[in-house]
Design a protein around this motif. Structure first.
Motif, PDB file in Angstrom:
ATOM      1  N   ASN A 170       0.833  -1.203   0.000  1.00  0.00           N
ATOM      2  CA  ASN A 170       0.000   0.000   0.000  1.00  0.00           C
ATOM      3  C   ASN A 170       0.867   1.252   0.000  1.00  0.00           C
ATOM      4  O   ASN A 170       1.961   1.253   0.564  1.00  0.00           O
ATOM      5  N   VAL A 171       0.351   2.323  -0.589  1.00  0.00           N
ATOM      6  CA  VAL A 171       0.984   3.627  -0.484  1.00  0.00           C
ATOM      7  C   VAL A 171       0.059   4.524   0.328  1.00  0.00           C
ATOM      8  O   VAL A 171      -1.164   4.398   0.268  1.00  0.00           O
ATOM      9  N   PHE A 172       0.665   5.431   1.091  1.00  0.00           N
ATOM     10  CA  PHE A 172      -0.077   6.353   1.940  1.00  0.00           C
ATOM     11  C   PHE A 172      -0.043   7.714   1.263  1.00  0.00           C
ATOM     12  O   PHE A 172       1.014   8.303   1.074  1.00  0.00           O
ATOM     13  N   ILE A 173      -1.212   8.218   0.881  1.00  0.00           N
ATOM     14  CA  ILE A 173      -1.330   9.514   0.219  1.00  0.00           C
ATOM     15  C   ILE A 173      -1.896  10.504   1.241  1.00  0.00           C
ATOM     16  O   ILE A 173      -3.101  10.530   1.500  1.00  0.00           O
ATOM     17  N   GLU A 174      -1.007  11.320   1.807  1.00  0.00           N
ATOM     18  CA  GLU A 174      -1.396  12.269   2.854  1.00  0.00           C
ATOM     19  C   GLU A 174      -2.198  13.434   2.274  1.00  0.00           C
ATOM     20  O   GLU A 174      -1.876  13.960   1.221  1.00  0.00           O
ATOM     21  N   ALA A 190      -4.992  20.102   9.736  1.00  0.00           N
ATOM     22  CA  ALA A 190      -4.967  21.119   8.676  1.00  0.00           C
ATOM     23  C   ALA A 190      -4.654  20.467   7.334  1.00  0.00           C
ATOM     24  O   ALA A 190      -3.938  19.463   7.268  1.00  0.00           O
ATOM     25  N   PRO A 191      -5.172  21.034   6.255  1.00  0.00           N
ATOM     26  CA  PRO A 191      -4.849  20.500   4.933  1.00  0.00           C
ATOM     27  C   PRO A 191      -3.332  20.455   4.721  1.00  0.00           C
ATOM     28  O   PRO A 191      -2.609  21.365   5.138  1.00  0.00           O
ATOM     29  N   SER A 192      -2.869  19.395   4.106  1.00  0.00           N
ATOM     30  CA  SER A 192      -1.445  19.238   3.799  1.00  0.00           C
ATOM     31  C   SER A 192      -1.307  18.252   2.653  1.00  0.00           C
ATOM     32  O   SER A 192      -2.299  17.748   2.123  1.00  0.00           O
ATOM     33  N   GLY A 193      -0.092  17.947   2.291  1.00  0.00           N
ATOM     34  CA  GLY A 193       0.166  16.942   1.270  1.00  0.00           C
ATOM     35  C   GLY A 193      -0.572  17.207  -0.013  1.00  0.00           C
ATOM     36  O   GLY A 193      -0.472  18.287  -0.603  1.00  0.00           O
ATOM     37  N   LEU A 194      -1.344  16.244  -0.447  1.00  0.00           N
ATOM     38  CA  LEU A 194      -2.067  16.332  -1.716  1.00  0.00           C
ATOM     39  C   LEU A 194      -3.055  17.495  -1.737  1.00  0.00           C
ATOM     40  O   LEU A 194      -3.304  18.080  -2.784  1.00  0.00           O
ATOM     41  N   VAL A 202      -5.277   7.123   9.724  1.00  0.00           N
ATOM     42  CA  VAL A 202      -4.244   7.914  10.387  1.00  0.00           C
ATOM     43  C   VAL A 202      -2.911   7.254  10.081  1.00  0.00           C
ATOM     44  O   VAL A 202      -2.797   6.031  10.050  1.00  0.00           O
ATOM     45  N   GLY A 203      -1.886   8.062   9.831  1.00  0.00           N
ATOM     46  CA  GLY A 203      -0.579   7.487   9.528  1.00  0.00           C
ATOM     47  C   GLY A 203       0.481   8.560   9.447  1.00  0.00           C
ATOM     48  O   GLY A 203       0.333   9.635  10.010  1.00  0.00           O
ATOM     49  N   GLY A 204       1.524   8.252   8.737  1.00  0.00           N
ATOM     50  CA  GLY A 204       2.627   9.187   8.609  1.00  0.00           C
ATOM     51  C   GLY A 204       3.468   9.211   9.871  1.00  0.00           C
ATOM     52  O   GLY A 204       3.288   8.401  10.784  1.00  0.00           O
ATOM     53  N   ASP A 205       4.399  10.165   9.917  1.00  0.00           N
ATOM     54  CA  ASP A 205       5.282  10.294  11.076  1.00  0.00           C
ATOM     55  C   ASP A 205       4.476  10.574  12.339  1.00  0.00           C
ATOM     56  O   ASP A 205       3.668  11.498  12.379  1.00  0.00           O
ATOM     57  N   GLY A 252      -4.579  10.201   5.671  1.00  0.00           N
ATOM     58  CA  GLY A 252      -4.347   9.961   4.256  1.00  0.00           C
ATOM     59  C   GLY A 252      -5.109   8.747   3.793  1.00  0.00           C
ATOM     60  O   GLY A 252      -5.775   8.062   4.575  1.00  0.00           O
ATOM     61  N   ILE A 253      -4.986   8.514   2.533  1.00  0.00           N
ATOM     62  CA  ILE A 253      -5.643   7.362   1.925  1.00  0.00           C
ATOM     63  C   ILE A 253      -4.616   6.260   1.753  1.00  0.00           C
ATOM     64  O   ILE A 253      -3.542   6.478   1.187  1.00  0.00           O
ATOM     65  N   LEU A 254      -4.937   5.090   2.257  1.00  0.00           N
ATOM     66  CA  LEU A 254      -4.095   3.911   2.099  1.00  0.00           C
ATOM     67  C   LEU A 254      -4.554   3.206   0.829  1.00  0.00           C
ATOM     68  O   LEU A 254      -5.631   2.600   0.799  1.00  0.00           O
TER      69      LEU A 254
END
Length: 117
Positions: free
Chosen positions: A43-47, A53-57, A96-99, A105-107
């Motif tokens: 899987n890839v995590f798309i933050e 707060a909005p971030s990433g994508l 929930v994920g990331g550091d 994000g979407i798994l």
């Protein structure tokens, strides 16, 4: 396509795609995201959010996204990635994920991402 053992022919065919990639990315921005565990999880995590707060994508200004998994590089337009991810917001793939688990994000299964291209 007819099989050809001629190196010069193969080189010319490859150079067509090299020019196509160069033209596609010329004067464009690309955000590269390396997923260190996707090779193990599939899987890839798309933050899209961090600390509420909005971030990433959600906030990127990049024209293209590159998702790097080991020696695999998946390059797609940011708009296309948003189109793929958007239907999963609020579903069981929205995690929930990331550091330090501070992001949402979407798994997304790597295979599914590749199949949508």
């Amino acid at each position: 396509m007819k099989h050809n053992n001629d190196f010069q022919h193969d080189l010319e065919v490859g150079q067509v795609k090299e020019r196509e990639l160069g033209d596609l990315l010329e004067n464009k921005t690309i955000e590269v995201k390396r997923d260190l565990i996707a090779k193990d999880t599939g899987n890839v995590f798309i933050e899209y959010e961090c600390r509420g707060a909005p971030s990433g994508l959600s906030t990127t200004k990049a024209d293209f996204h590159c998702i790097a998994v080991e020696h695999l590089f998946i390059i797609l337009s940011t708009d296309k990635l948003k189109e793929i991810v958007r239907p999963y917001i609020g579903t069981k793939k929205d995690v929930v994920g990331g550091d330090s688990n501070l992001s949402r994000g979407i798994l997304l299964p790597l295979k599914q991402l590749i199949d949508t291209l």
